[in-house]
Enzyme design. Structure first.
Site, PDB file in Angstrom:
ATOM      1  CE  LYS A 205      -3.518   2.298   2.782  1.00 36.85           C
ATOM      2  NZ  LYS A 205      -4.447   2.213   3.894  1.00 36.85           N
TER       3      LYS A 205
ATOM      4  N   GLY B   5      -4.926  -1.914   5.006  1.00 31.26           N
ATOM      5  CA  GLY B   5      -4.117  -3.040   4.530  1.00 31.26           C
ATOM      6  C   GLY B   5      -4.753  -4.390   4.803  1.00 31.26           C
TER       7      GLY B   5
ATOM      8  CE  LYS C   3       5.920  -1.107   9.992  1.00 29.11           C
ATOM      9  NZ  LYS C   3       4.977  -0.394   9.130  1.00 29.11           N
TER      10      LYS C   3
HETATM   11  O1  F6P Z   1       3.154  -3.386   9.791  1.00 31.54           O
HETATM   12  C1  F6P Z   1       1.789  -3.299   9.656  1.00 31.54           C
HETATM   13  C2  F6P Z   1       1.348  -2.920   8.291  1.00 31.54           C
HETATM   14  O2  F6P Z   1       1.261  -1.551   8.194  1.00 31.54           O
HETATM   15  C3  F6P Z   1       0.038  -3.597   7.970  1.00 31.54           C
HETATM   16  O3  F6P Z   1      -1.052  -2.935   8.442  1.00 31.54           O
HETATM   17  C4  F6P Z   1       0.097  -3.675   6.500  1.00 31.54           C
HETATM   18  O4  F6P Z   1      -0.842  -4.564   6.018  1.00 31.54           O
HETATM   19  C5  F6P Z   1       1.523  -4.098   6.304  1.00 31.54           C
HETATM   20  O5  F6P Z   1       2.231  -3.381   7.283  1.00 31.54           O
HETATM   21  C6  F6P Z   1       2.104  -3.867   4.937  1.00 31.54           C
HETATM   22  O6  F6P Z   1       2.057  -2.538   4.543  1.00 31.54           O
HETATM   23  P1  F6P Z   1       2.217  -2.109   3.043  1.00 31.54           P
HETATM   24  O7  F6P Z   1       1.112  -2.709   2.248  1.00 31.54           O
HETATM   25  O8  F6P Z   1       2.181  -0.616   3.035  1.00 31.54           O
HETATM   26  O9  F6P Z   1       3.547  -2.629   2.544  1.00 31.54           O
END
Ligand code: F6P
Length: 547
Positions: free
Chosen positions: A205, A266, A511
């Site tokens: 995302k 997500g 993170k």
């Molecule tokens: O770490 C949690 C998160 O933000 C989830 O909510 C999300 O699905 C996942 O990381 C991956 O995020 P992205 O699709 O932005 O790579």
């Protein structure tokens, strides 16, 4: 007024004191209509919630609580595209992705449906050309393997659905999933695919997620090592993201990008272009059947009266156990091997949504919120952890899920499977009394001393709650129904607890700290910028690494 100060909360507490001693055996004995009264059906999906520690009064009080918390108001706000994800200031509109009604859904006055339809059409074109063999790799080969590179919501949904719908998979096309930044994950997948016939779907995302970008770069290098030509990337990489700029910077032509929107969370995104690997695998028609199944549940959730509303009932039962019985966990136990990733999917769905300790206004809550969600397919779980569910000291509400018709009718396998699906909730509910155990042991010819020695170990208290979800077969449509049911359950519980179910700030700190630690791992220099434990672990890691 705080949740726990509400008159209905107090009434539920009082009611809990009154009925917590009741045994479900007696409730069933007293009411031959209990199954009929405490079960619901939508399409061919049956929810039997009669094996719960509830009476009519319990349900009425829980419904009062839902009314006091304005669950239907919040539901209508979600469907209307209002900003219900308050901390991120976003609408929450996964329901728009599967809106089959032809009705507009607006965010800030703008109808999102034309954009949704446009991406679905783009997916249909692309999926058609890959599946037909028209889309070729750089050396002219048909695509035989799709590798989804993504994590969390950009992984678990597509993986769970592809696994669940394997019987619908394309004969030529296999799907693989790389999520973990552990190099083992990508290495093992790259061993199984060929550069000429692989298609990587980079799904993120934000397109900033470290794990996904690291894996995507490794895949890109692997491809370029083989071809030695940058132009190969366009034939073997597509992206799914809300961030066109970052996709472009990565080197993927934005013509090969499938968009979605910030109002898709997500963990609620498999209905969007994040579902591309699903559509590549099962075809666009079947993918749209999945959307239609979810839409049917959306319509049910939106319009069925609260007393006959499946997501509401499931949610309220969860609240009853979590907040009044003190249950800490919720087990999801599918009796279908194809659903083996379903518990893991809703582990994220539920725990990332409702694992919150402040309410929407940022105040620390004084009540329990989302449970620990876990599970494995039956019958495997029976021979692993069910012992604790039957005889342990914790109350673990269980959801049993099964299809009546198997995609693999082999001999008597399915009846054996289903006999277990039926027997486990019965055993949890009934248990086995001391007298019953004694009678059984005497019947086996044991002497009285032996009977008394053994009997307490074999007593099962029963009165352990479960729901049973029985449907005809796992199809794209019925799977859509089932997933949306749990999504809305999570939503209702979030509303009752007054939390924002659609943010996930809790994953951020780890993170950030990893970003600080990563450069410190270079070289052998000692690190002393952390607490003694972290410094010590870094030093030990460096020592081991040095050999
Ligand atoms: O770490 C949690 C998160 O933000 C989830 O909510 C999300 O699905 C996942 O990381 C991956 O995020 P992205 O699709 O932005 O790579």
């Amino acid at each position: 007024m705080q949740l726990t100060e509400l008159p209905t909360w107090q009434a539920l507490k009082q009611h809990f004191e009154e009925i917590s001693g009741l045994h479900m055996r007696d409730l069933f004995a007293a009411d031959s209509e209990r199954f009929a009264r405490f079960s619901l059906q939508l399409d061919d999906l049956l929810l039997d919630y009669s094996k719960n520690r509830i009476t009519d009064e319990t349900l009425a009080l829980l419904q009062d609580l839902a009314r006091e918390r304005d669950v239907t108001g919040w539901r209508d706000r979600m469907f209307a595209g209002e900003t219900i994800n308050v901390s991120e200031q976003r609408a929450v509109l996964h329901i728009a992705l599967r809106n089959r009604s032809g009705q507009p859904i607006r965010v800030g006055g703008e109808d999102v449906m034309p954009g949704v339809r446009e991406v679905l059409a783009q997916m249909r074109d692309f999926v058609g050309s890959v599946r037909s063999g028209e889309w070729r790799g750089f050396a002219g080969d048909e695509i035989t393997d799709v590798v989804n590179i993504g994590i969390g919501g950009s992984h678990l949904g597509p993986e769970m659905v592809c696994e669940a719908l394997r019987p619908y998979g394309h004969a030529r096309i296999g799907v693989h999933f790389v999520s973990n930044v552990d190099g083992t994950d990508i290495r093992e997948v790259l061993r199984r695919v060929q550069p000429e016939s692989v298609l990587f779907v980079v799904a993120s995302k934000t397109f900033t997620t470290q794990e996904t970008l690291t894996n995507a770069h490794t895949a890109r290098e692997w491809l370029l090592d083989y071809y030695g030509d940058e132009k190969a990337v366009a034939r073997h990489f597509v992206a799914v993201s809300t961030n066109a700029e970052a996709v472009h910077d990565f080197g993927i032509d934005t013509a090969n990008m499938f968009a979605f929107w910030d109002w898709v969370g997500g963990r609620y995104s498999l209905w969007s272009a994040i579902g591309l690997p699903i559509a590549l695998y099962i075809g666009m028609d079947a993918f749209e059947d999945l959307l239609a199944g979810a839409h049917q549940m959306d319509e049910h959730f939106r319009s069925a009266p609260p007393e006959q509303n499946m997501p509401m009932i499931l949610a309220l039962l969860g609240v009853w156990y979590i907040n009044f019985f003190g249950a800490e966990t919720q087990a999801i136990l599918p009796y279908d091997q194809y659903l083996h990733r379903f518990p893991a999917y809703f582990q994220q769905g539920d725990m990332e949504s409702n694992g919150k300790h402040v309410d929407r206004e940022g105040r620390i809550v004084s009540w329990k919120t989302g449970p620990v969600v876990w599970g494995e397919p039956g019958t495997n779980g029976q021979h692993a952890f069910y012992q604790l569910i039957h005889q342990g000291t914790r109350l673990i509400p269980c959801d049993f899920i099964a299809p009546a018709v198997s995609h693999n009718p082999v001999g008597t396998h399915h009846d054996i499977l289903l006999s277990n699906f039926l027997a486990q909730p019965e055993a949890l509910m009934r248990g086995r009394t001391l007298d019953e155990v004694r009678a059984e042991l005497r019947g086996q010819g044991l002497d009285e001393d032996e009977v008394e020695r053994l009997a307490p170990h074999k007593v099962m208290q029963g009165n352990r709650p479960s729901n049973a979800l029985l449907l005809r077969q796992i199809t794209p449509h019925s799977l859509g129904l089932l997933i949306a049911l749990y999504e809305h359950k999570i939503f209702v519980q979030g509303v009752i607890w007054g939390i924002d179910s659609f943010d996930q700030w809790g994953v951020e700190l780890g993170k950030q700290l990893a970003k600080v630690i990563l450069p410190e791992l270079e070289g052998d220099a000692p690190v002393d910028s952390h607490d003694a434990s972290t410094n010590g672990l870094i030093a030990y890691y460096k020592r081991l690494r040095a050999g």
